[in-house]
Design a protein around this motif. Structure first.
Motif, mmCIF file in Angstrom:
data_model
loop_
_atom_site.group_PDB
_atom_site.id
_atom_site.type_symbol
_atom_site.label_atom_id
_atom_site.label_comp_id
_atom_site.label_asym_id
_atom_site.label_seq_id
_atom_site.Cartn_x
_atom_site.Cartn_y
_atom_site.Cartn_z
ATOM 1 N N ILE A 5 8.143 8.681 42.436
ATOM 2 C CA ILE A 5 9.338 8.483 43.506
ATOM 3 C C ILE A 5 9.785 7.188 43.030
ATOM 4 O O ILE A 5 10.984 6.832 42.688
ATOM 5 C CB ILE A 5 8.886 8.462 44.699
ATOM 6 C CG1 ILE A 5 8.551 9.931 45.163
ATOM 7 C CG2 ILE A 5 9.931 8.184 45.655
ATOM 8 C CD1 ILE A 5 8.039 10.209 46.466
ATOM 9 N N GLY A 6 8.946 6.132 42.838
ATOM 10 C CA GLY A 6 9.392 4.805 42.486
ATOM 11 C C GLY A 6 10.020 4.805 41.241
ATOM 12 O O GLY A 6 11.098 4.175 41.128
ATOM 13 N N MET A 7 9.701 5.347 40.101
ATOM 14 C CA MET A 7 10.330 5.344 38.944
ATOM 15 C C MET A 7 11.556 5.944 38.926
ATOM 16 O O MET A 7 12.596 5.695 38.142
ATOM 17 C CB MET A 7 9.484 5.809 37.668
ATOM 18 C CG MET A 7 8.206 4.837 37.547
ATOM 19 S SD MET A 7 7.350 5.273 35.990
ATOM 20 C CE MET A 7 6.320 4.119 35.715
ATOM 21 N N ILE A 8 11.712 7.296 39.512
ATOM 22 C CA ILE A 8 13.012 8.121 39.756
ATOM 23 C C ILE A 8 13.976 7.099 40.418
ATOM 24 O O ILE A 8 15.188 6.993 39.943
ATOM 25 C CB ILE A 8 12.834 9.316 40.400
ATOM 26 C CG1 ILE A 8 12.106 10.137 39.620
ATOM 27 C CG2 ILE A 8 14.110 9.903 40.790
ATOM 28 C CD1 ILE A 8 11.611 11.431 40.264
ATOM 29 N N GLY A 9 13.587 6.478 41.515
ATOM 30 C CA GLY A 9 14.404 5.487 42.207
ATOM 31 C C GLY A 9 15.031 4.459 41.208
ATOM 32 O O GLY A 9 16.093 4.032 41.319
ATOM 33 N N SER A 10 14.235 3.739 40.619
ATOM 34 C CA SER A 10 14.574 2.776 39.776
ATOM 35 C C SER A 10 15.487 3.507 38.636
ATOM 36 O O SER A 10 16.721 2.579 38.220
ATOM 37 C CB SER A 10 13.365 2.113 38.864
ATOM 38 O OG SER A 10 12.482 1.399 39.686
ATOM 39 N N GLY A 11 15.206 4.619 38.046
ATOM 40 C CA GLY A 11 16.309 5.109 37.190
ATOM 41 C C GLY A 11 17.526 5.405 37.771
ATOM 42 O O GLY A 11 18.733 5.204 36.923
ATOM 43 N N ILE A 12 17.643 5.860 38.932
ATOM 44 C CA ILE A 12 18.972 6.210 39.453
ATOM 45 C C ILE A 12 19.794 4.556 39.650
ATOM 46 O O ILE A 12 20.892 4.704 39.166
ATOM 47 C CB ILE A 12 18.524 6.610 40.959
ATOM 48 C CG1 ILE A 12 18.181 8.188 40.840
ATOM 49 C CG2 ILE A 12 20.010 6.693 41.605
ATOM 50 C CD1 ILE A 12 17.733 8.701 42.178
ATOM 51 N N MET A 13 18.994 3.661 39.896
ATOM 52 C CA MET A 13 19.594 2.164 40.097
ATOM 53 C C MET A 13 20.057 1.843 38.790
ATOM 54 O O MET A 13 21.235 1.113 38.781
ATOM 55 C CB MET A 13 18.783 1.395 40.863
ATOM 56 C CG MET A 13 18.805 1.775 42.445
ATOM 57 S SD MET A 13 17.658 0.641 43.356
ATOM 58 C CE MET A 13 16.202 0.887 43.184
ATOM 59 N N ARG A 14 19.383 2.082 37.662
ATOM 60 C CA ARG A 14 19.500 1.563 36.446
ATOM 61 C C ARG A 14 20.956 2.290 35.950
ATOM 62 O O ARG A 14 21.683 1.919 35.366
ATOM 63 C CB ARG A 14 18.524 1.944 35.310
ATOM 64 C CG ARG A 14 17.617 0.551 35.326
ATOM 65 C CD ARG A 14 16.496 0.706 34.252
ATOM 66 N NE ARG A 14 16.126 2.099 34.057
ATOM 67 C CZ ARG A 14 15.092 2.333 34.582
ATOM 68 N NH1 ARG A 14 14.202 1.794 35.234
ATOM 69 N NH2 ARG A 14 14.498 3.758 34.347
ATOM 70 N N ALA A 70 -0.501 -0.493 46.076
ATOM 71 C CA ALA A 70 0.521 -0.901 45.244
ATOM 72 C C ALA A 70 1.392 0.269 44.788
ATOM 73 O O ALA A 70 2.675 -0.128 44.859
ATOM 74 C CB ALA A 70 0.151 -1.809 44.095
ATOM 75 N N ARG A 71 1.051 1.302 44.412
ATOM 76 C CA ARG A 71 2.134 2.399 44.120
ATOM 77 C C ARG A 71 2.778 2.885 45.125
ATOM 78 O O ARG A 71 3.780 3.169 45.114
ATOM 79 C CB ARG A 71 1.194 3.268 43.330
ATOM 80 C CG ARG A 71 1.082 3.084 41.951
ATOM 81 C CD ARG A 71 -0.448 3.772 41.299
ATOM 82 N NE ARG A 71 -0.345 3.770 39.925
ATOM 83 C CZ ARG A 71 -0.885 2.710 39.159
ATOM 84 N NH1 ARG A 71 -1.156 1.686 39.831
ATOM 85 N NH2 ARG A 71 -0.843 2.806 38.052
ATOM 86 N N PHE A 72 2.053 3.083 46.594
ATOM 87 C CA PHE A 72 2.831 3.386 47.715
ATOM 88 C C PHE A 72 3.936 2.438 48.032
ATOM 89 O O PHE A 72 4.746 2.779 48.812
ATOM 90 C CB PHE A 72 1.958 3.556 48.618
ATOM 91 C CG PHE A 72 1.272 5.150 48.551
ATOM 92 C CD1 PHE A 72 1.787 6.451 48.815
ATOM 93 C CD2 PHE A 72 0.051 5.272 48.125
ATOM 94 C CE1 PHE A 72 1.101 7.471 48.620
ATOM 95 C CE2 PHE A 72 -0.739 6.335 47.696
ATOM 96 C CZ PHE A 72 0.010 7.611 48.299
ATOM 97 N N SER A 73 3.478 0.962 47.906
ATOM 98 C CA SER A 73 4.618 0.042 48.174
ATOM 99 C C SER A 73 5.903 0.458 47.196
ATOM 100 O O SER A 73 6.946 -0.243 47.900
ATOM 101 C CB SER A 73 4.056 -1.449 48.053
ATOM 102 O OG SER A 73 3.853 -1.660 46.666
ATOM 103 N N MET A 74 5.798 0.763 46.245
ATOM 104 C CA MET A 74 6.813 1.000 45.303
ATOM 105 C C MET A 74 7.696 2.104 45.684
ATOM 106 O O MET A 74 8.882 1.800 45.675
ATOM 107 C CB MET A 74 6.359 1.465 43.823
ATOM 108 C CG MET A 74 5.600 0.394 43.004
ATOM 109 S SD MET A 74 4.829 1.225 41.412
ATOM 110 C CE MET A 74 6.458 1.963 40.772
#
Length: 459
Positions: free
Chosen positions: A149-158, A202-206
């Motif tokens: 989820i964290g990486m997909i969210g970052s990908g969308i913002m990029r 930490a992963r859940f905080s992402m």
């Protein structure tokens, strides 16, 4: 917030640098935590603990690579829609890629968790090292959906060109992990398992950080509709599945290296584990290059700006070369400090120094491969990325490390892998340049007949 295609204007070099720098900072924070894990665990004076995290990291890199692959799909699909000016399509694709990632990561955890010890045993972990690595992974693997989820969210913002907020998810996750590590490892006396618990939290905080950026700042998630999901599932899979295979090749290469290194003893395994922590921190700016170049290519492809696409990959090469020169010299100067900081044994120290002196410069050529992968993943040929990366992981790794290790021992493993990166980096970049030229030629051929038809109608 207005959703403008900001990457189709302005300096391509500036976009490459800013997108790479923020992406690198986020990635380096995430990998720096792994480096801190290794540092804290080395203070326990138990080399099995360091080796255990080294073995476990090969598996964790596999799960992170899957998450990155789905993130690549999000970036490619959303950035192209934004470049075309179709924001509603971008929102629909964003929510459907997110759903795809959640379903997929949950299935991976369900299949992998019961078989963790068998996988570790296969790649060479034995005895107490196997027990420690198994306990570490059984805790950490639960957080894979959160990483996804964290990486997909970052990908969308990029994809929207918001590299700064895309960085925040990994940055916050890294900070949380760094604070919790010494508490769980030393204060609670949990050792390797404490490091895993800190990383899991930490992963859940992402998730919270990326969700806030995508939903509240950019308002980029449309309503989930099952029929729309099925419509987009094929488009997502066409990019995500080859990208998964592409990313799986890197942990495959790492597993091959770790398995072959284990024949030289725990000192060699510990050295490769330490080097594996150093590499992402030092060369994070290159690992972020593919994710930085992808959105720029995607938006400009959607807008039909081939001139800027050529300029983008040229700018990426200049950036990679300058980065490698500076960081490789710095790594060479810092090699004795690294040996001291990690309390490396004499056998481990020799390998660390060999890497810093002779092998690190091969990462420029690996960056050429990263650029090629970004081209193919974002411009409709993800299978080419798969073939290139698997070629590097197999033909560019296995035969070479076997040959060189016969003559050079454990040092030959590192050198063989480096030579494979040089070969496939040059090949991939050549193929990528030709592919963009082919796309441009096809676009010109498609436009020319329509212009001729209009001219004949006027006549």
């Amino acid at each position: 917030m207005p959703h403008t295609a900001k990457l189709i204007q302005g300096s391509t070099f500036k976009h490459v640098v800013s997108m790479s720098a923020t992406g690198a900072f986020g990635l380096m924070c995430m990998f720096l935590v792994d480096l801190v894990d290794m540092l804290f665990l080395s203070m326990l004076g138990e080399k099995e603990a360091v080796a255990a995290v080294g073995f476990a990291s090969s598996i964790m890199f596999f799960t992170i690579s899957l998450s990155m692959a789905v993130s690549i799909s999000a970036t490619a699909l959303v950035s192209k829609a934004v470049g075309e000016g179709n924001i509603e399509l971008a929102k629909r694709r964003a929510v459907n890629v997110l759903a795809f990632g959640i379903f997929f990561s949950t299935a991976v955890v369900w299949m992998l968790w019961p078989n963790i010890s068998n996988v570790l045993l296969y790649i060479g972990a034995t005895g107490r090292t196997l027990d420690l690595a198994t306990g570490y992974l059984q805790i950490l693997i639960i957080g894979m959906p959160a990483v996804m989820i964290g990486m997909i969210g970052s990908g969308i913002m990029r994809a929207l060109g918001d590299a700064r907020r895309a960085m925040y998810a990994t940055l916050i996750g890294g900070l949380v992990n760094a604070v919790l590590d010494p508490i769980f490892i030393f204060a609670f006396g949990l050792g390797v398992q404490g490091a895993a618990i800190a990383s899991l939290i930490a992963r859940f905080s992402m998730v919270a950080v990326s969700y806030y950026g995508v939903v509240y700042i950019h308002k980029m998630l449309g309503e989930f509709d099952l029929m729309d999901f099925f419509k987009d599932a094929m488009s997502i899979s066409v990019i995500a599945i080859p990208a998964m295979l592409t990313n799986l090749s890197s942990p495959l290469a790492n597993a091959i290296v770790m398995e072959h290194t284990s024949t030289f003893g725990d000192d060699a395994v510990a050295a490769v584990a330490i080097i594996g922590r150093i590499i992402p921190v030092v060369f994070g700016g290159l690992f972020a290059l593919s994710g930085a170049v992808g959105p720029i290519l995607g938006q400009n492809y959607g807008a039909g700006r081939f001139d800027r696409m050529h300029s983008t990959i040229s700018s990426a090469v200049i950036y990679a070369f300058a980065y490698c020169v500076i960081l490789c010299v710095g790594l060479y100067q810092a090699q004795d400090w690294l040996v001291s900081v990690f309390n490396a044994t004499e056998g481990s120290a020799e390998l660390i120094r060999f890497f810093a002196t002779f092998v690190s410069f091969s990462f420029f050529f690996q960056s050429l491969l990263f650029i090629a992968i970004a081209v193919f993943n974002n411009l409709g040929k993800p299978l080419n990325s798969t073939l290139l990366n698997f070629g590097r992981a197999t033909l560019g790794t296995w035969p070479l490390i076997i040959i060189f290790s016969l003559f050079m021992g454990a040092e030959g493993v590192l050198l063989g892998q480096a030579i494979g990166s040089v070969i496939f980096g040059c090949l991939g970049f050549y193929m990528a340049r030709n592919y963009i030229a082919e796309l441009e030629e096809k676009e010109a051929e498609a436009i020319l007949p329509s212009h001729s038809h209009s001219y004949n109608e006027i006549l």
